[in-house]
Write a protein that holds these residues in place. Structure first.
Motif, PDB file in Angstrom:
ATOM      1  N   UNK A   9       0.887  -1.209  -0.066  1.00 17.42           N
ATOM      2  CA  UNK A   9       0.038  -0.084   0.033  1.00 17.42           C
ATOM      3  C   UNK A   9       0.963   1.250  -0.106  1.00 17.42           C
ATOM      4  N   UNK A  10       0.475   2.233  -0.743  1.00 24.75           N
ATOM      5  CA  UNK A  10       1.414   3.692  -0.825  1.00 24.75           C
ATOM      6  C   UNK A  10       0.312   4.709  -0.495  1.00 24.75           C
ATOM      7  N   UNK A  11       0.852   5.540   0.439  1.00 26.86           N
ATOM      8  CA  UNK A  11       0.046   6.680   0.506  1.00 26.86           C
ATOM      9  C   UNK A  11       0.966   7.685   0.939  1.00 26.86           C
ATOM     10  N   UNK A  43      -7.167   5.611   9.729  1.00 23.61           N
ATOM     11  CA  UNK A  43      -7.729   4.340  10.166  1.00 23.61           C
ATOM     12  C   UNK A  43      -8.385   3.393   9.026  1.00 23.61           C
ATOM     13  N   UNK A  44      -8.973   3.967   7.903  1.00 23.40           N
ATOM     14  CA  UNK A  44      -9.354   3.061   6.969  1.00 23.40           C
ATOM     15  C   UNK A  44      -8.341   2.378   6.097  1.00 23.40           C
ATOM     16  N   UNK A  45      -7.166   3.308   5.899  1.00 25.59           N
ATOM     17  CA  UNK A  45      -5.926   2.800   5.274  1.00 25.59           C
ATOM     18  C   UNK A  45      -5.459   1.610   6.151  1.00 25.59           C
ATOM     19  N   UNK A  46      -5.220   1.756   7.299  1.00 21.40           N
ATOM     20  CA  UNK A  46      -4.823   0.635   8.173  1.00 21.40           C
ATOM     21  C   UNK A  46      -5.876  -0.754   8.171  1.00 21.40           C
ATOM     22  N   UNK A  47      -7.001  -0.134   8.060  1.00 28.25           N
ATOM     23  CA  UNK A  47      -8.036  -1.445   7.728  1.00 28.25           C
ATOM     24  C   UNK A  47      -7.988  -2.190   6.396  1.00 28.25           C
ATOM     25  N   UNK A  48      -7.606  -1.429   5.505  1.00 24.60           N
ATOM     26  CA  UNK A  48      -7.232  -1.839   4.248  1.00 24.60           C
ATOM     27  C   UNK A  48      -6.092  -2.816   4.331  1.00 24.60           C
ATOM     28  N   UNK A  49      -5.096  -2.257   4.971  1.00 27.04           N
ATOM     29  CA  UNK A  49      -3.914  -3.115   5.179  1.00 27.04           C
ATOM     30  C   UNK A  49      -4.222  -4.423   6.056  1.00 27.04           C
ATOM     31  N   UNK A  50      -5.049  -4.387   6.766  1.00 30.48           N
ATOM     32  CA  UNK A  50      -5.355  -5.507   7.430  1.00 30.48           C
ATOM     33  C   UNK A  50      -6.016  -6.635   6.656  1.00 30.48           C
ATOM     34  N   UNK A  54      -0.640  -6.478   2.907  1.00 26.77           N
ATOM     35  CA  UNK A  54       0.641  -6.261   2.201  1.00 26.77           C
ATOM     36  C   UNK A  54       1.966  -6.397   2.628  1.00 26.77           C
ATOM     37  N   UNK A  55       2.722  -6.834   2.007  1.00 24.95           N
ATOM     38  CA  UNK A  55       4.125  -6.854   2.407  1.00 24.95           C
ATOM     39  C   UNK A  55       4.588  -5.440   3.234  1.00 24.95           C
ATOM     40  N   UNK A  56       4.211  -4.566   2.519  1.00 22.94           N
ATOM     41  CA  UNK A  56       4.749  -3.115   2.909  1.00 22.94           C
ATOM     42  C   UNK A  56       3.832  -1.990   2.901  1.00 22.94           C
ATOM     43  N   UNK A  57       3.851  -1.009   3.677  1.00 26.98           N
ATOM     44  CA  UNK A  57       3.116   0.059   3.628  1.00 26.98           C
ATOM     45  C   UNK A  57       4.318   1.285   3.558  1.00 26.98           C
ATOM     46  N   UNK A  58       4.049   2.109   2.507  1.00 28.57           N
ATOM     47  CA  UNK A  58       4.822   3.023   2.034  1.00 28.57           C
ATOM     48  C   UNK A  58       3.983   4.528   2.599  1.00 28.57           C
ATOM     49  N   UNK A  59       4.601   5.272   3.250  1.00 29.45           N
ATOM     50  CA  UNK A  59       3.987   6.456   3.612  1.00 29.45           C
ATOM     51  C   UNK A  59       5.193   7.674   3.083  1.00 29.45           C
ATOM     52  N   UNK A  60       4.754   8.445   2.022  1.00 29.45           N
ATOM     53  CA  UNK A  60       6.005   8.955   1.257  1.00 29.45           C
ATOM     54  C   UNK A  60       5.670  10.620   1.740  1.00 29.45           C
TER      55      UNK A  60
END
Length: 238
Positions: A9-11, A43-50, A54-60
């Motif tokens: 995921x990338x945000x 919080x919805x982004x984290x729920x999407x990760x749950x 995904x192997x990674x969450x990128x916060x750029x």
């Protein structure tokens, strides 16, 4: 790491903690609701990760708003990060949350699945994949500093900055397309531009340079749909 298992995921540009602006200031109830909306979006982004694991969450970058971060916000964020313990989180500080001496990125204790890039390029290796990233050292970064040469099958970059097509100048870490093209990264997870935008570079691995845009509109001018990116590396192509 087997390339079949590389998902992310990338945000970027959430600006958590930033006070509301403009018309919202005239209505305290609406202002409080907008502040709640920003937190709910994260919080919805984290729920999407749950949901997708995904192997990674990128916060750029520009994840937080420097000078407006308090303990309540930090505890809220850390609790959510701990809710996805099997996702490795990479944060590249931007011009609104630079890796300064007074940054909470330095003095706060973060969950073990969180890595915050400092103000020099770093590389992290996961089998066939290398992730390279850096953060802002201050509120402006007018000079592009190229990343180190990486010899690996797959390469990702996590960075906050301004995509430069030709010879434009910027105070916000120029990312020149001609040089990026020669580096042959598979994916460049970028932040700074609040509107979603992406392009493929003309090189052998067809680098995907991607701005997901801010996932929540931060002022009345930011109209239209908001996005985050769910990505997969399959057969060498993003």
């Amino acid at each position: 790491m087997n390339n079949k298992n590389i998902t992310w995921l990338h945000t970027a540009d959430l600006h958590l903690g930033q006070p509301v602006k403009g018309a919202f200031l005239s209505d305290p109830m609406l202002a409080r609701q907008r502040m709640t909306d920003y937190l709910s979006t994260f919080e919805r982004i984290i729920k999407m990760a749950q949901l997708h694991s995904p192997s990674f969450l990128f916060i750029a970058g520009d994840f937080l708003e420097h000078g407006y971060v308090n303990d309540t916000l930090l505890n809220f964020i850390k609790d959510l990060f701990q809710a996805i313990p099997f996702t490795q989180i990479f944060i590249a500080p931007g011009n609104h949350d630079p890796y300064r001496l007074d940054s909470c990125y330095r003095w706060e204790s973060w969950p073990t699945n969180v890595h915050i890039f400092q103000d020099k390029w770093e590389t992290h290796h996961f089998g066939d994949l290398t992730i390279c990233g850096r953060g802002f050292s201050d509120f402006i970064e007018p000079k592009f500093i190229p990343p180190p040469d990486i010899l690996n099958k797959y390469k990702f970059m996590v960075v906050h900055g301004t995509f430069i097509k030709n010879h434009e100048t910027t105070d916000y870490f120029p990312l020149p397309a001609p040089l990026l093209t020669t580096l042959n990264y598979n994916y460049i997870a970028a932040g700074h531009i609040h509107k979603q935008d992406a392009c493929r570079l003309k090189n052998s691995c067809r680098t995907l340079f991607n701005y997901p845009g801010s996932p929540e509109a931060l002022n009345w001018k930011e109209l239209g749909s908001r996005y985050i990116t769910l990505g997969m590396l399959k057969n060498g192509l993003v």
